[in-house]
Write an enzyme that holds these catalytic residues in place. Structure first.
Site, short mmCIF file in Angstrom:
data_model
loop_
_atom_site.label_atom_id
_atom_site.label_comp_id
_atom_site.label_asym_id
_atom_site.label_seq_id
_atom_site.Cartn_x
_atom_site.Cartn_y
_atom_site.Cartn_z
N VAL A 64 0.84 -1.20 0.00
CA VAL A 64 0.00 0.00 0.00
C VAL A 64 0.88 1.26 0.00
O VAL A 64 0.59 2.22 -0.71
CB VAL A 64 -0.99 0.00 1.18
CG1 VAL A 64 -1.80 1.29 1.21
CG2 VAL A 64 -1.93 -1.19 1.10
N CYS A 65 1.96 1.24 0.75
CA CYS A 65 2.86 2.40 0.80
C CYS A 65 3.50 2.63 -0.57
O CYS A 65 3.62 3.77 -1.03
CB CYS A 65 3.94 2.20 1.86
SG CYS A 65 3.29 1.99 3.52
#
Length: 174
Positions: A64-65
């Site tokens: 996600v990052c």
């Protein structure tokens, strides 16, 4: 005195303690000291006069990052010269530099808060249990006033990209 907040954010479904104040729209953005990829010191004041989109992630080496940073990098091209996109994590500067090279990220400035969590303590994103940043997005205008805040309630989920980008465009007068 250090402010600790609970019940605001979970990480993989587990509640965490955030160290630092909850930033509010309309307040002056707190200063901070983080490290650039070359380990030079960077402060909020280094970007005075620009609209700042501050994307906060736990670690660039997670899905996600990675996606969040790539998305803001892609969007940065259309935001204009008066907007700077900063991604702040507790990753080491060396790891950030390596990740940017491998990912082809060239419009986002990655900054490391690993040394003393100055940003996390100032913006209330420091997860005490993990010594990582929680996922958050802040927009700070040219006069260093906060115009948008999102503390993502579950760290493993994406932020509201559209709302953050709309706030940047509004702050930049676009």
């Amino acid at each position: 005195m250090t402010t600790e907040r609970t019940g605001v954010v979970t990480f993989a479904g587990n509640p965490v303690t955030l160290i630092g104040p909850q930033i509010q729209v309309g307040q002056k953005a707190p200063d901070f000291e983080v490290l650039a990829n070359d380990r030079s010191k960077v402060h909020l004041s280094d970007f005075h006069g620009k609209v700042k989109l501050i994307s906060v992630v736990p670690s660039l080496d997670t899905g996600v990052c990675d996606a969040q940073t790539r998305r803001f990098n892609q969007e940065a091209a259309g935001l204009g010269e008066d907007v700077v996109v900063l991604t702040i994590s507790a990753d080491l500067p060396f790891a950030q530099k390596r990740w940017c090279g491998a990912a082809g990220v060239d419009r986002v400035i990655t900054l490391s808060d690993h040394y003393d969590m100055s940003f996390g303590r100032a913006y209330g994103t420091y997860m005490k249990e993990h010594r990582l940043e929680c996922r958050a997005v802040f927009v700070v205008d040219k006069d260093d006033q906060v115009t948008y805040v999102e503390y993502v309630p579950e760290v493993t989920q994406h932020p509201n990209y559209e709302a953050a980008l709309a706030a940047v465009r509004q702050a930049a007068g676009k």
